[in-house]
Design a protein around this motif. Structure first.
Motif, PDB file in Angstrom:
ATOM      1  N   GLY A  60      44.181  39.044  31.924  1.00 29.96           N
ATOM      2  CA  GLY A  60      43.078  38.103  32.068  1.00 29.96           C
ATOM      3  C   GLY A  60      42.153  38.474  33.210  1.00 29.96           C
ATOM      4  N   PRO A  61      41.051  37.748  33.316  1.00 29.46           N
ATOM      5  CA  PRO A  61      40.087  38.038  34.385  1.00 29.46           C
ATOM      6  C   PRO A  61      40.645  37.657  35.754  1.00 29.46           C
ATOM      7  CG  PRO A  61      39.415  36.087  33.160  1.00 29.46           C
ATOM      8  CD  PRO A  61      40.630  36.637  32.465  1.00 29.46           C
ATOM      9  N   ILE A  62      40.291  38.474  36.766  1.00 31.32           N
ATOM     10  CA  ILE A  62      40.793  38.186  38.114  1.00 31.32           C
ATOM     11  C   ILE A  62      39.683  37.832  39.104  1.00 31.32           C
ATOM     12  CG2 ILE A  62      42.895  39.561  37.871  1.00 31.32           C
ATOM     13  CD1 ILE A  62      41.471  41.770  39.507  1.00 31.32           C
ATOM     14  N   ASP A  63      38.434  38.131  38.741  1.00 30.70           N
ATOM     15  CA  ASP A  63      37.329  37.840  39.654  1.00 30.70           C
ATOM     16  C   ASP A  63      36.053  37.590  38.845  1.00 30.70           C
ATOM     17  OD1 ASP A  63      36.445  40.395  38.852  1.00 30.70           O
ATOM     18  OD2 ASP A  63      37.110  41.355  40.695  1.00 30.70           O
ATOM     19  N   ASP A  77      35.049  40.280  36.418  1.00 28.30           N
ATOM     20  CA  ASP A  77      35.858  40.253  35.198  1.00 28.30           C
ATOM     21  C   ASP A  77      35.408  39.145  34.253  1.00 28.30           C
ATOM     22  OD1 ASP A  77      37.443  42.410  35.819  1.00 28.30           O
ATOM     23  OD2 ASP A  77      39.251  41.246  36.221  1.00 28.30           O
ATOM     24  N   LEU A  78      35.013  38.015  34.801  1.00 29.12           N
ATOM     25  CA  LEU A  78      34.552  36.928  33.932  1.00 29.12           C
ATOM     26  C   LEU A  78      33.392  37.399  33.060  1.00 29.12           C
ATOM     27  CD1 LEU A  78      34.689  33.932  36.424  1.00 29.12           C
ATOM     28  CD2 LEU A  78      36.164  34.279  34.424  1.00 29.12           C
ATOM     29  N   LYS A  80      40.843  33.086  27.874  1.00 27.37           N
ATOM     30  CA  LYS A  80      41.223  33.659  29.175  1.00 27.37           C
ATOM     31  C   LYS A  80      40.182  33.313  30.237  1.00 27.37           C
ATOM     32  CE  LYS A  80      44.781  36.349  27.801  1.00 27.37           C
ATOM     33  NZ  LYS A  80      46.042  36.618  28.421  1.00 27.37           N
ATOM     34  N   ILE A  81      38.912  33.317  29.843  1.00 30.72           N
ATOM     35  CA  ILE A  81      37.838  32.946  30.777  1.00 30.72           C
ATOM     36  C   ILE A  81      37.994  31.481  31.174  1.00 30.72           C
ATOM     37  CG2 ILE A  81      35.346  32.545  31.005  1.00 30.72           C
ATOM     38  CD1 ILE A  81      34.955  34.955  29.069  1.00 30.72           C
ATOM     39  N   LYS A 106      40.619  30.798  33.732  1.00 29.36           N
ATOM     40  CA  LYS A 106      40.229  31.238  35.076  1.00 29.36           C
ATOM     41  C   LYS A 106      39.115  30.363  35.665  1.00 29.36           C
ATOM     42  CE  LYS A 106      40.051  34.131  38.564  1.00 29.36           C
ATOM     43  NZ  LYS A 106      41.085  34.187  39.559  1.00 29.36           N
ATOM     44  N   GLN A 107      38.092  30.078  34.845  1.00 27.96           N
ATOM     45  CA  GLN A 107      36.958  29.279  35.313  1.00 27.96           C
ATOM     46  C   GLN A 107      36.400  28.466  34.144  1.00 27.96           C
ATOM     47  OE1 GLN A 107      34.110  31.410  37.678  1.00 27.96           O
ATOM     48  NE2 GLN A 107      32.572  29.815  37.468  1.00 27.96           N
ATOM     49  N   TYR A 130      32.556  28.406  33.026  1.00 22.50           N
ATOM     50  CA  TYR A 130      31.796  29.664  33.029  1.00 22.50           C
ATOM     51  C   TYR A 130      30.839  29.736  31.844  1.00 22.50           C
ATOM     52  CZ  TYR A 130      30.611  34.538  33.663  1.00 22.50           C
ATOM     53  OH  TYR A 130      29.915  35.702  33.882  1.00 22.50           O
TER      54      TYR A 130
END
Length: 166
Positions: free
Chosen positions: A86-89, A92-93, A118-119, A122-123, A126
């Motif tokens: 998945g995205p880490i920063d 990546d998003l 996955k996005i 993380k956020q 987004y």
């Protein structure tokens, strides 16, 4: 030799030399400089997963593939680990967002939904990720219902045709 060629401004030759020398990340950047996107992607997908620049190579390969609107099997295989993680920063998003669009363009809807999810993990806010995911989910549901209805009609038609045959 590759570094010398690079310093002399012979980026294409440097890219070939880096590739031959087992330095695909460096080769990819040289090929970008000469505008050979295909060779750049081919180089980036050869970066080993254990290499600390693997994620950067994935970002570059996705960005370049999006610009070409191209999605090769080799790229998909290469991206497996980064997608799984998945995205880490923030970078990546955006990369995952582009990948979702690329998958969608190539009718890989389930893959697109996976990276969009996955996005969201993380956020959640987004861009328009939630709306895009909802739209894809809706299309999938409608498509599945329509396909199921079509199969039922075909099955009924087949049974009716068997009854008419003496």
């Amino acid at each position: 030799a590759a570094r010398v060629a690079q310093k002399m401004g012979k980026q294409g030759q440097a890219g070939e030399l880096y590739a031959e020398g087992g330095l695909p990340f460096e080769a990819g950047h040289c090929f970008i400089e000469v505008g050979d996107t295909g060779k750049a992607i081919d180089s980036f997908v050869r970066v080993p997963r254990a290499d600390k620049r693997y994620r950067d190579a994935c970002r570059e390969a996705i960005r370049l593939s999006m610009s070409l609107q191209s999605l090769a099997f080799q790229l998909e295989h290469f991206l497996g680990k980064v997608i799984q993680d998945g995205p880490i920063d923030a970078q990546d998003l955006e990369t995952f967002y582009l990948l979702g669009k690329l998958y969608e363009k190539h009718d890989l809807i389930e893959n697109s939904k996976e990276v969009l999810r996955k996005i969201i993990v993380k956020q959640p806010g987004y861009r328009d990720t939630k709306a895009r995911l909802a739209e894809l989910e809706n299309e999938t549901t409608q498509g599945t219902a329509a396909a199921f209805e079509r199969v039922l009609k075909e099955d009924e038609s087949f049974r009716n045709s068997e009854r008419r045959v003496p």
